[in-house]
Design a protein around this motif. Structure first.
Motif: not given
Length: 305
Positions: A34-44, A101-107, A111-114, A173-180
């Protein structure tokens, strides 16, 4: 005499050596669907840039989350970081804290984080300035990072104003230490179904949140709870039974109105941070402070459970 002629007189002291032989994300578990990538909510995304993944050099399977705070008492915002006390309780732990910092998907559709080894990182530990545990306070720790973020981030504002159930909130947040990731919900007072609709912890010290989109997991602890209305922090994650598999269970966040009186002297400059260690890279990427309301107004752009 030339310095090079005295090189044999030089003495170097090495305090300790630590060999990190695994990636900090090599031991993570799979996270819920159910987790939502930060890049999917660019307003935040601006607010989310203030949120980092915490790790300990001395324990590579450990992960938590923390966020940078606006410090109105300083012209150049020091890297004050708020997290949960059950994440960092002692100075010995703070000594080996690192923040990615900025450990998150760019778009949103990526499919994969950096690779975590490629994202900006604050190293060198931190000074533990203040804290309170879950049973005698709001489960918070305030750290002063030794190294300021080496990349553009934000510093988040906060408020202690009264809140009411159903107010819209979110956390990065970083669930299980994964991307934001980012989760959206509302304040609640219905308790936990698992324990007979009683709150897991006291409402006097904690906000209760029911998630509507996304959820949290281990590793999310310490993440900031923000009001959708203003983008200001009102707490940090303690824990709960919430998960992608049980959206009827709430999470609990230590209240900023309990935490703030303890950390305010640090943020306002009343307590000196001199002697807490030299901040490396201080001032890298400072920028404008955006508008907001209440204590620690707005989102201070730093160009640079």
């Amino acid at each position: 005499m030339c310095i090079r002629d005295r090189i044999n007189e030089a003495r170097l002291t090495i305090k300790r050596i630590i060999h990190v032989y695994r990636s900090p994300v090599s031991t993570i578990k799979a996270v819920g669907a159910c987790h939502i990538d930060v890049a999917c909510r660019p307003e935040w995304e601006g607010h989310a840039s203030a949120v980092g993944r915490l790790g300990l050099v001395t324990y590579d399977a450990w992960a938590c989350t923390g966020s940078l705070l606006v410090a109105p008492g300083y012209e150049s915002n020091p890297p004050f970081l708020l997290t949960a006390n059950h994440c960092v309780s002692f100075q010995a732990q703070a000594d080996s804290v690192e923040v990615w910092w900025l450990y998150q998907k760019a778009g949103c559709d990526d499919e994969a984080p950096p690779d975590v080894a490629t994202v900006p990182r604050s190293t060198g530990g931190a000074a533990l300035l203040a804290g309170a545990g879950a049973h005698e306070g709001s489960d918070f720790t305030l750290l002063l990072l030794t190294e300021a973020p080496p990349t553009p981030t934000a510093y988040l504002g906060y408020t202690t104003r009264p809140t009411t159930p159903t107010e819209a909130v979110f956390c990065a947040h970083h669930p299980q230490g994964t991307e934001k990731r980012i989760s959206f919900g509302a304040l609640s007072d219905t308790g936990s179904p698992r324990i007979g609709h009683q709150p897991m912890v006291s409402y006097d010290y904690y906000h209760e949140v029911l998630w509507l989109e996304g959820s949290t997991e281990a590793g999310s602890s310490g993440s900031p709870l923000l009001l959708e209305e203003t983008g200001q922090i009102i707490g940090q994650l303690y824990g709960g039974y919430a998960s992608c598999l049980d959206m009827e269970e709430p999470d609990y966040f230590g209240k900023m109105d309990i935490t703030y009186p303890i950390i305010e002297p640090w943020l306002s400059g009343q307590y000196s941070i001199e002697g807490e260690g030299e901040i490396e890279g201080e001032g890298e990427g400072e920028g404008e402070q955006l508008e907001g309301e209440g204590e620690g107004e707005g989102e201070n752009e730093n160009e640079g459970e």
